[in-house]
Design a protein around this motif. Structure first.
Motif, PDB file in Angstrom:
ATOM      1  N   ASP A  75       6.193 -12.796   8.980  1.00 55.83           N
ATOM      2  CA  ASP A  75       6.905 -11.919   8.030  1.00 55.83           C
ATOM      3  C   ASP A  75       6.089 -10.652   7.811  1.00 55.83           C
ATOM      4  OD1 ASP A  75       9.255 -13.360   7.364  1.00 55.83           O
ATOM      5  OD2 ASP A  75       8.009 -14.790   6.256  1.00 55.83           O
ATOM      6  N   GLU A  76       6.776  -9.505   7.875  1.00 53.40           N
ATOM      7  CA  GLU A  76       6.112  -8.236   7.585  1.00 53.40           C
ATOM      8  C   GLU A  76       6.031  -8.028   6.082  1.00 53.40           C
ATOM      9  OE1 GLU A  76       8.214  -5.112   9.502  1.00 53.40           O
ATOM     10  OE2 GLU A  76       7.730  -5.767  11.541  1.00 53.40           O
ATOM     11  N   VAL A  77       4.868  -7.619   5.623  1.00 55.24           N
ATOM     12  CA  VAL A  77       4.654  -7.367   4.201  1.00 55.24           C
ATOM     13  C   VAL A  77       4.138  -5.936   4.059  1.00 55.24           C
ATOM     14  CG1 VAL A  77       3.435  -8.065   2.101  1.00 55.24           C
ATOM     15  CG2 VAL A  77       4.104  -9.793   3.804  1.00 55.24           C
ATOM     16  N   THR A  78       4.845  -5.136   3.248  1.00 56.52           N
ATOM     17  CA  THR A  78       4.444  -3.741   3.032  1.00 56.52           C
ATOM     18  C   THR A  78       3.955  -3.585   1.601  1.00 56.52           C
ATOM     19  OG1 THR A  78       6.133  -3.011   4.601  1.00 56.52           O
ATOM     20  CG2 THR A  78       5.170  -1.335   3.141  1.00 56.52           C
ATOM     21  N   SER A  79       2.739  -3.079   1.454  1.00 60.60           N
ATOM     22  CA  SER A  79       2.145  -2.917   0.125  1.00 60.60           C
ATOM     23  C   SER A  79       2.749  -1.709  -0.580  1.00 60.60           C
ATOM     24  CB  SER A  79       0.628  -2.739   0.251  1.00 60.60           C
ATOM     25  OG  SER A  79       0.335  -1.473   0.849  1.00 60.60           O
ATOM     26  N   SER A  80       2.397  -1.538  -1.849  1.00 65.63           N
ATOM     27  CA  SER A  80       2.898  -0.417  -2.635  1.00 65.63           C
ATOM     28  C   SER A  80       2.422   0.912  -2.074  1.00 65.63           C
ATOM     29  CB  SER A  80       2.453  -0.558  -4.094  1.00 65.63           C
ATOM     30  OG  SER A  80       1.023  -0.610  -4.168  1.00 65.63           O
ATOM     31  N   LYS A  81       1.317   0.904  -1.349  1.00 63.10           N
ATOM     32  CA  LYS A  81       0.801   2.129  -0.734  1.00 63.10           C
ATOM     33  C   LYS A  81       1.343   2.346   0.674  1.00 63.10           C
ATOM     34  CE  LYS A  81      -3.515   2.108  -3.369  1.00 63.10           C
ATOM     35  NZ  LYS A  81      -5.006   2.126  -3.301  1.00 63.10           N
ATOM     36  N   GLY A  82       2.270   1.506   1.095  1.00 62.03           N
ATOM     37  CA  GLY A  82       2.884   1.659   2.401  1.00 62.03           C
ATOM     38  C   GLY A  82       2.122   1.017   3.529  1.00 62.03           C
TER      39      GLY A  82
END
Length: 900
Positions: A75-82
């Protein structure tokens, strides 16, 4: 295996820094992100190594050296900073039971099958359960003796539930083509190769093979083959990678990555990678290569090395539907491409303009057309500003042009150039890093000057194009300000042509740089002619300093001359006439005549010019001499002005002879050539002036009072040449008899002598008149009647004195006599010829009938009496008589008979 910097006692980590030696050439195109780490894959089993990987969507399959297949869900996870990361969940693992490493895995998602190569055997397993798939006939679906295989990603079979596969056999120099179904495989083609193949890739019908000593392209449908280049597979592991339709990437000698298409040609330049590359993948527009220590990333567009990542014990590198994955012996990673725009912005931030543009244009095929056009224009504009900051103005201009830059973005860098009324706001995010021109130049005035010259050039080029649609006011105003500040020659051209300069902004700027003439042009363009004239008059009068035009006075006169606003013309003409009447009168004399322009009434002008005598004289000369207006009042007025001028000069002491001569010549010419002035009135003005005898004589001549005129010229003025000239002028448009009478009259005046001389018995005067008479006869002897002259002359005159006159008279008389004799002889000859013809015609019979017509009147004959024309043609007697009366020959015969 583990990345650089990993300790044997610690979990493997990746070193993401670039090599210092390549720092200047690098750009961050990818980030290396862990996907499946060691602990999740093998726990504490140190001897387990990764052999191959396969990814299908979110499903990752890992084959290991202990004959296991591990199934993970990524699963790809993108943080709040992108920032992107991956979360891996292990779903299943399966032992294949062959006690050999799993050599290759390929997913057939449409069949929900994995194609596995292990221990030289290709077989199918279920993608979900990892259980071996039995064949329809019983037993497993297997192909034995296989060294390598690949799946055709551009299949020629249209069946969506079938996978095409190329297989290399370990025992024979052949390539086998199989069709793989859900529960079976089918051999459909087998082709031979000249050497044992060790690596294969397939696209459509084309096989790209790495043989023992060379690469080749083979069409398995037609059997056609094409050798590419030699390669020693024993020294280096060959690489054959399909990168697009009918195009392959190959590892060539010398550390080159070569591109080859199905025809065996290379349409791209090679990339220069490491000699020890063990795997390669493509993520357009980049080529990713893996060797023992590094991951190198080259651009397919310009073949330059863009990024280098340290990575030890690299083992596997594959690209799966645009996702690049690689593995060490212990862990799996994903090369996550940075967003294209971020890559481009990074290049621009480091001022690598050309690379940024190449990357942008190369990515066109992967971006929707509308989005690409917006991106491309913005990148070109940013590139233009970078080049502008480097003072590379030609490149900057080209980028601005291609990027369709809103020219106000550039103008806004220059303080105060945009008009205060402009609604322009700079683009956000900004296209450049400069606050304004002073920030860019850092106090270097030479740079400031160069930038202003560039803007002048650029605005001059684009102001007449579509680039300035909607902002013409801003562009023209900025250009005006630059021209004024730089004292540029094109300022006047701008203002004299169609322009959109904002008046309120331009006035203080032009006044600041003392461009008052240009300001007048701007007033004129905005319909404020009176304001323009007031400004220009102040310059001419010395109240304002502006040396733009040394001929500004003449310009004002021309301006008034061409103006259709007569109220303004009358207002300012007085100033022009007081300044210089000779030039000022051009306001009226050089006015163009055209439709829609009011014609000036000459009477009004003459009245207006009453207090400007010199201008009035010039205007009347214009009417009479140039326009040839045939009105008595204009001619009389001009004659009187000439006369007044002469009288004024005569009254001066001392007299200016040069001016007097010119003035009298004008007066005399006017009196001679015009026939419209009031002769008697003009004569009355000079009747008692003894200094204007020649002019008075001319006026008497106009009145046909030739005796008075000659009396003035001969007896009072004693000007014999003028007397002769008077006779010639007075008879110039008359017949020879009139001229003869005038010359006889002059001769009589000479011969009569002066009455004063007679009274005093002045022999000297008599002698002077006689000489004049003799000269007259000798010069114009052909005009006189010789007989009459001889009768007039005194008897005591010697023939020797009259010899020239008599010679000419005798010669003229003899010429006349001989001419008459010739004419008489010709007439007699013609008469004889006619008589001869008449006799000849009388001898022939003439046939006349009522049916025959007359050749002259075309009526028929009613009686036998006819006349025969030469040639025997009968005509009526009355028709012939009429013809003779109208004939020149008859007249000649008549004249001849008189002489006879």
């Amino acid at each position: 295996g583990s990345p650089v910097g990993a300790d044997s006692a610690c979990r493997p980590e990746l070193c993401l820094q670039r090599l210092d030696a390549l720092a200047e050439m690098s750009v961050k195109a990818f980030e290396l992100v862990p996907a499946v780490e060691r602990d999740l894959l093998m726990g504490d089993k140190a001897r387990i190594n990764i052999e191959c990987i396969e990814c299908c969507g979110k499903h990752l399959y890992v084959g290991t050296n202990d004959c296991f297949i591990h199934h993970f869900l990524l699963d790809e996870v993108t943080s709040s900073k992108g920032k992107m990361s991956y979360s891996a969940q292990k779903l299943l693992h399966k032992y294949l039971g062959l006690k050999k490493p799993v050599a290759e895995l390929r997913a057939a998602s449409a069949l929900e099958r994995l194609i596995v190569l292990c221990d030289g055997i290709v077989f199918l397993i279920d993608m979900v359960t990892l259980e071996s798939v039995p064949s329809a006939a019983g037993g497993g679906v297997k192909i034995r003796g296989v060294t390598a295989f690949c799946v055709n990603e551009n299949p020629v079979n249209g069946d969506p539930f079938c996978v095409e596969m190329a297989v290399l056999s370990s025992k024979r120099r052949t390539v086998q083509i199989y069709m793989v179904y859900e529960d079976r495989v089918q051999l459909i083609k087998e082709v031979n190769s000249p050497e044992q193949p060790c690596v294969v890739s397939i696209d459509g019908y084309f096989l790209c093979l790495a043989l023992t000593t060379q690469y080749m392209i083979l069409n398995y449908n037609t059997g056609a083959s094409q050798d590419l280049f030699p390669y020693n597979s024993e020294e280096r592991r060959p690489i054959v990678k399909r990168i697009s339709r009918e195009e392959f990437l190959l590892a060539a000698p010398g550390g080159l990555g070569m591109f080859a298409n199905s025809e065996g040609a290379s349409q791209r330049a090679p990339v220069n990678w490491s000699e020890s590359v063990i795997a390669a993948a493509v993520c357009f527009p980049y080529v990713v290569a893996l060797d023992e220590n590094f991951i190198t990333i080259h651009s397919m567009l310009d073949q330059q090395l863009k990024q280098t990542l340290s990575f030890r014990d690299g083992h596997v590198l594959q690209d799966f539907e645009g996702k690049v994955m690689l593995a060490s012996t212990k862990a799996v990673y994903v090369l996550v491409p940075l967003p294209l725009e971020r890559q481009i912005q990074d290049l621009l931030a480091s001022h690598r303009v050309e690379e940024a543009l190449v990357l942008t244009e190369g990515a066109q095929r992967n971006i929707p057309k509308d989005k690409f056009q917006i991106l491309h224009r913005r990148i070109l504009q940013q590139a233009g500003f970078i080049k502008f900051g480097q003072l590379q103005f030609l490149d900057a201009k080209e980028h601005f042009r291609k990027g369709q830059l809103d020219v106000r973005e550039l103008i806004s860098l220059y303080p105060l150039l945009l008009p205060a009324s402009s609604s322009f706001m700079r683009c956000h995010p900004p296209l450049h890093e400069f606050a304004d021109l002073n920030h860019l130049a850092q106090g270097d005035q030479e740079k400031v000057l160069q930038c202003k010259k560039f803007l002048i050039s650029y605005l001059g080029e684009v102001r007449s194009t579509d680039v300035v649609n909607g902002c013409r006011d801003d562009v023209d105003t900025a250009l005006l300000k630059l021209y004024a500040e730089q004292d540029h020659d094109s300022l006047l051209d701008l203002l004299a042509s169609d322009n959109s300069c904002v008046l309120t902004d331009s006035i203080p700027w032009l006044e600041k740089y003392h461009k008052y003439f240009a300001l007048g042009l701007l007033y004129h363009f905005n319909g404020q002619d009176a304001a323009a004239l007031q400004l220009w008059i102040r310059i001419v009068d010395g109240e304002l300093q502006d040396c733009t035009r040394s001929d500004l006075y003449e310009y004002i006169v021309d301006f008034l001359c061409c103006s259709s606003n007569m109220k303004m013309v009358w207002k300012y003409a007085d100033w022009a006439l007081r300044k210089d009447p000779t030039t000022g009168v051009h306001i009226f004399t050089k006015r163009p005549v055209s439709k829609g322009r009011p014609e000036v009434n000459p009477d009004e002008v003459i009245t207006y010019l009453g207090k400007h005598s010199q201008a009035l004289l010039l205007y009347l000369e214009h009417l009479v001499l140039e326009r040839k207006i045939q009105k008595e009042k204009f001619h009389t007025h001009l004659a009187l002005l000439y006369l007044d001028r002469v009288m004024l000069l005569l009254s001066e002491s001392p007299t200016d002879e040069g001016q007097l001569t010119k003035a009298r010549e004008k007066l005399q010419a006017m009196l001679r050539e015009s026939s419209l002035y009031r002769v008697q009135f003009v004569l009355g003005k000079m009747e008692n002036c003894e200094k204007l005898l020649l002019e008075r004589a001319t006026l008497h001549g106009k009145l046909e009072e030739h005796d008075k005129a000659l009396h003035l010229l001969v007896h009072k003025l004693r000007d014999f040449p003028s007397a002769e000239a008077f006779c010639i002028w007075a008879s110039s448009s008359r017949d020879p008899v009139y001229r003869q009478q005038l010359f006889h009259l002059l001769l009589g005046v000479y011969l009569d002598g002066s009455p004063a001389g007679k009274a005093q018995g002045a022999c000297g005067s008599r002698s002077e008149m006689e000489i004049a008479a003799v000269d007259l006869l000798n010069r114009h002897g052909e005009v006189f009647d010789a007989v009459r002259v001889l009768q007039m002359l005194p008897e005591n005159w010697s023939l020797q004195l009259l010899r020239p006159f008599l010679n000419r008279a005798v010669r003229a008389s003899m010429h006349t006599s001989r001419t008459s004799q010739i004419a008489l002889g010709l007439a007699r000859s013609e008469n004889v010829q006619l008589l001869h013809d008449r006799l000849k015609e009388r001898r022939k019979p003439i046939l006349v009938s009522e049916k025959k017509g007359c050749n002259l009147c075309h009526n028929t004959f009613s009686e036998p009496n006819v006349v025969c024309l030469p040639g025997g043609v009968p005509v009526h007697i009355h028709c012939a008589a009429q013809r003779v009366r109208d004939s020149p020959t008859k007249k000649l015969l008549t004249n001849s008979s008189k002489h006879t």
